[in-house]
Design a protein around this motif. Structure first.
Motif, short mmCIF file in Angstrom:
data_model
loop_
_atom_site.label_atom_id
_atom_site.label_comp_id
_atom_site.label_asym_id
_atom_site.label_seq_id
_atom_site.Cartn_x
_atom_site.Cartn_y
_atom_site.Cartn_z
N ASP A 1 38.99 14.10 -21.40
CA ASP A 1 40.24 14.07 -22.15
C ASP A 1 40.29 12.92 -23.16
OD1 ASP A 1 41.25 16.31 -20.95
OD2 ASP A 1 42.50 15.24 -19.50
N ASN A 2 39.54 11.83 -22.91
CA ASN A 2 39.66 10.64 -23.75
C ASN A 2 38.38 10.26 -24.49
OD1 ASN A 2 42.48 9.41 -22.96
ND2 ASN A 2 41.54 10.07 -21.05
N PHE A 3 37.22 10.72 -24.01
CA PHE A 3 35.97 10.35 -24.65
C PHE A 3 35.13 11.61 -24.89
CE2 PHE A 3 37.39 6.78 -22.02
CZ PHE A 3 37.49 5.78 -22.98
N SER A 4 33.84 11.51 -24.62
CA SER A 4 32.93 12.64 -24.78
C SER A 4 32.38 13.06 -23.43
CB SER A 4 31.78 12.25 -25.71
OG SER A 4 30.72 13.18 -25.64
N TRP A 5 32.01 14.33 -23.31
CA TRP A 5 31.43 14.81 -22.06
C TRP A 5 30.13 14.08 -21.72
CZ3 TRP A 5 26.47 16.57 -22.40
CH2 TRP A 5 26.02 17.04 -23.64
N ARG A 6 29.48 13.49 -22.72
CA ARG A 6 28.20 12.81 -22.49
C ARG A 6 28.33 11.64 -21.51
NH1 ARG A 6 24.60 14.81 -26.11
NH2 ARG A 6 25.50 15.93 -27.88
N TRP A 7 29.51 11.04 -21.48
CA TRP A 7 29.71 9.89 -20.62
C TRP A 7 29.80 10.27 -19.14
CZ3 TRP A 7 29.07 4.92 -21.77
CH2 TRP A 7 28.97 4.59 -23.12
N ILE A 8 29.95 11.54 -18.83
CA ILE A 8 29.96 11.93 -17.42
C ILE A 8 28.58 11.74 -16.79
CG2 ILE A 8 31.82 13.60 -17.83
CD1 ILE A 8 29.77 15.83 -17.46
N PHE A 9 27.54 11.71 -17.63
CA PHE A 9 26.19 11.46 -17.13
C PHE A 9 25.83 9.98 -17.21
CE2 PHE A 9 26.04 15.90 -18.71
CZ PHE A 9 25.77 16.52 -17.50
N PHE A 10 26.33 9.31 -18.23
CA PHE A 10 26.01 7.88 -18.38
C PHE A 10 26.56 7.04 -17.22
CE2 PHE A 10 26.00 8.56 -23.26
CZ PHE A 10 24.67 8.99 -23.21
N VAL A 11 27.62 7.49 -16.56
CA VAL A 11 28.21 6.68 -15.47
C VAL A 11 27.24 6.52 -14.30
CG1 VAL A 11 30.59 7.29 -16.02
CG2 VAL A 11 29.31 8.72 -14.43
N ASN A 12 26.24 7.40 -14.18
CA ASN A 12 25.28 7.29 -13.08
C ASN A 12 24.30 6.13 -13.27
OD1 ASN A 12 26.20 9.60 -11.68
ND2 ASN A 12 25.00 10.93 -13.01
N VAL A 13 24.11 5.71 -14.51
CA VAL A 13 23.05 4.75 -14.81
C VAL A 13 23.27 3.40 -14.12
CG1 VAL A 13 21.84 3.53 -16.65
CG2 VAL A 13 22.49 5.93 -16.96
N PRO A 14 24.43 2.75 -14.26
CA PRO A 14 24.60 1.47 -13.55
C PRO A 14 24.51 1.59 -12.04
CG PRO A 14 26.68 2.22 -14.51
CD PRO A 14 25.62 3.09 -15.07
N ILE A 15 24.99 2.71 -11.49
CA ILE A 15 24.88 2.91 -10.04
C ILE A 15 23.42 2.99 -9.63
CG2 ILE A 15 25.49 4.40 -8.09
CD1 ILE A 15 27.87 5.38 -9.69
N GLY A 16 22.63 3.71 -10.43
CA GLY A 16 21.20 3.84 -10.13
C GLY A 16 20.48 2.51 -10.16
N VAL A 17 20.82 1.67 -11.14
CA VAL A 17 20.19 0.35 -11.25
C VAL A 17 20.52 -0.51 -10.02
CG1 VAL A 17 20.16 -1.80 -12.57
CG2 VAL A 17 20.14 0.40 -13.76
N ILE A 18 21.77 -0.47 -9.58
CA ILE A 18 22.18 -1.22 -8.38
C ILE A 18 21.42 -0.73 -7.16
CG2 ILE A 18 24.11 -1.64 -6.80
CD1 ILE A 18 25.94 -1.58 -9.27
N LEU A 19 21.30 0.58 -7.02
CA LEU A 19 20.57 1.15 -5.89
C LEU A 19 19.12 0.70 -5.87
CD1 LEU A 19 21.81 4.85 -5.67
CD2 LEU A 19 21.93 3.14 -3.87
N LEU A 20 18.49 0.71 -7.03
CA LEU A 20 17.08 0.34 -7.11
C LEU A 20 16.88 -1.12 -6.73
CD1 LEU A 20 14.38 1.62 -7.86
CD2 LEU A 20 14.72 0.79 -10.20
N LEU A 21 17.75 -2.00 -7.21
CA LEU A 21 17.61 -3.42 -6.93
C LEU A 21 17.83 -3.72 -5.45
CD1 LEU A 21 19.46 -4.97 -10.02
CD2 LEU A 21 16.99 -4.86 -9.61
N PHE A 22 18.94 -3.23 -4.89
CA PHE A 22 19.26 -3.54 -3.50
C PHE A 22 18.40 -2.73 -2.53
CE2 PHE A 22 22.96 -5.26 -5.58
CZ PHE A 22 23.27 -6.37 -4.82
N GLY A 23 18.08 -1.48 -2.90
CA GLY A 23 17.25 -0.66 -2.02
C GLY A 23 15.88 -1.26 -1.81
#
Length: 506
Positions: A193-215
């Motif tokens: 409603d406020n941005f682009s549909w592309r950002w629904i995929f970009f939100v996974n990137v920081p979570i993935g980086v955190i998982l890789l570091l701590f995992g």
């Protein structure tokens, strides 16, 4: 007050019993697949890491479901193609799950888990950059490969760490997906409603980086069952299986694109799919290291578990994937409203899953599975009625509230059924828990793939899409009730587990 205090004490003790009193140290390097021993305090962090990965996967599925109407307009594609953003993801998940389960048992859970995080994160970034629907489908397929490896590897990691008391911990996986179901639709609705549909995929990137570091730092290593040179992946079997499923899916898509008549190409694709599937079964019977151990599928309890998961997956994914689309075409709701619509379902599923997981051994497995099936069926039947502007005793219900309540009923049913169904499968062959989780997950996701493709096919015959969805929900409601006899073919091993846990020393 004393009774209430005793009940609270029992609840707390059941939750704490998730963490075992001690974690076994590996007896020797020759003990295949055994964990090297996890300190008690570390099990909290281990569970948190795998929970975050499952949460990321849960967010991704529901966030895309809200986006389907937007894909139709922004990418100028038809429903059959847009449906592949879900079908392709589910399909690659189903392929990778049994392979990831086998590799988790043989190569080590941590290694498979971290590779899955990398694949999922990179493909999420690529999906957000996709120039058209075709590239988006390709990156969603790759994303599904990473997401499909999460569940079997996470199940193996948690099972190793928690030992005999793994049932409540694994049962809580359902609550994690439910949290993703809360965050995903609302994040998706707000972003679209406020941005682009592309950002629904970009939100996974920081979570993935955190998982890789701590995992990398937190997850314990697990021993492999074989020396690396001896490990083989059943490439031929995987190719035959992929070809069989793809042929059937392309046949259904081709049919949906031309509903006026089923052409020769469609029938040829169905025939190719059937032939490849027969060849796959024959190959798996003969190969030394099969993708799927077909002898397990011929064992009646294991076959019953996977028939249950296949049909349940078809209905569950078919229900969840197209609720936002149904709300849009039947009630004119926005992406933000669709996010709110799915939230009560996820909250109910999370709470009920947590309660059911705590008492799962006491409730046993069959009763929760049957109750859950009945509630989901009732939810689907009520959705199929197409109620608008309902008033009860003079009290009017807004359509958003009405739909949210009906969908929430399905979340309650899933919260009751899922922990029991998951543990009933794992208890059949506890020494191969990751492999069983992979096959079980594959059956459920393949069911979802077929269910999603079938929904798009049936809708191609309706000019009134809302009416088509209502007929589909009616069919799904009755299909679920047919699973009740199947439940009685699945061993209810919770009774034996309860006796065993009761005899364990504190």
């Amino acid at each position: 007050m004393k009774k209430i205090r005793n009940l609270l004490d029992r609840l707390i003790l059941n939750w704490l019993s998730i963490i075992p009193k001690s974690i076994r140290k590996a007896r020797s390097s020759e003990e295949a697949g055994k964990h090297t021993g996890t300190p008690k305090k570390q099990t909290y962090f281990v569970f948190a890491i795998v929970a975050l990965a499952l949460l990321m996967s849960g967010i991704d599925f529901t966030i895309v479901a809200v986006s389907l109407p937007t894909f139709l307009t922004d990418l100028r594609a038809n429903l059959a193609l847009v449906g592949w953003t879900i079908t392709g993801y589910q399909f690659s998940q189903s392929i990778i799950m049994p392979i990831a389960g086998k590799l988790s048992d043989e190569w080590g859970r941590k290694r498979v888990f971290l590779v899955a995080v990398i694949v999922f994160t990179v493909s999420s970034m690529a999906a957000g950059l996709a120039p058209n629907i075709f590239w988006l489908i390709v990156f969603r397929v790759i994303q599904g490969m990473g997401g499909g490896a999460f569940l079997p590897s996470a199940t193996g990691i948690v099972s190793d760490a928690f030992g005999e008391r793994r049932a409540p911990a694994i049962g809580l996986f359902g609550s994690i997906f439910a949290i993703g179901g809360i965050l995903g639709p609302n994040m998706g609705g707000f972003i679209i409603d406020n941005f682009s549909w592309r950002w629904i995929f970009f939100v996974n990137v920081p979570i993935g980086v955190i998982l890789l570091l701590f995992g990398t730092k937190v997850l314990p290593r697990s021993s492999a069952t074989n020396n690396f040179p001896n490990r083989q992946i059943d490439i031929a079997g995987m190719g035959l299986f992929i070809g069989a499923v793809l042929a059937v899916l392309f046949a259904i898509t081709n049919w949906a694109n031309d509903p006026a008549g089923v052409g020769v190409v469609t029938w040829v694709l169905f025939a190719i799919g059937g032939t490849l599937f027969v060849l796959f079964i024959r190959h798996e019977d003969k190969t030394a290291q099969p993708m799927i151990e077909t002898k397990l599928l011929r064992w009646r309890p294991f076959l019953a578990v996977n028939i249950y998961n296949f049909i349940f997956g078809a209905v569950a994914f078919g229900l969840l994937s197209f609720i936002p689309y149904y709300a849009t075409v039947a009630y004119g709701m926005t992406a933000g409203q669709n996010g709110l619509l799915l939230t009560p379902r996820s909250v109910a599923m999370m709470v009920v899953t947590a309660v059911t997981s705590v008492f799962i051994i006491r409730f046993r497995y069959r009763i929760p599975m049957i109750i859950g099936l009945v509630l989901i069926s009732l939810s689907l039947f009520l959705l199929s009625r197409g109620y608008h502007d309902v008033a009860v005793l003079g009290l009017g219900f807004h359509n958003l509230l009405l739909l949210a309540l009906l969908v929430m009923l399905s979340g309650i049913g899933m919260g009751i059924a899922n922990p029991a169904a998951n543990n009933a499968a794992l208890d059949l062959i506890p020494e191969k828990v990751a492999a069983v989780a992979g096959i079980r997950g594959m059956a459920r996701v393949i069911g979802g793939v077929v269910g999603t493709a079938t929904v798009t096919l049936v809708l191609s015959y309706f000019s009134d899409q809302a009416l088509g969805m209502q007929d589909i929900y009616t069919g799904f409601a009755f299909l679920l009730l047919l699973l009740i006899p199947i439940v009685f073919l699945i061993p209810d091993s919770a009774r034996q587990r309860r006796k065993h846990l009761g005899s364990m020393p504190e």
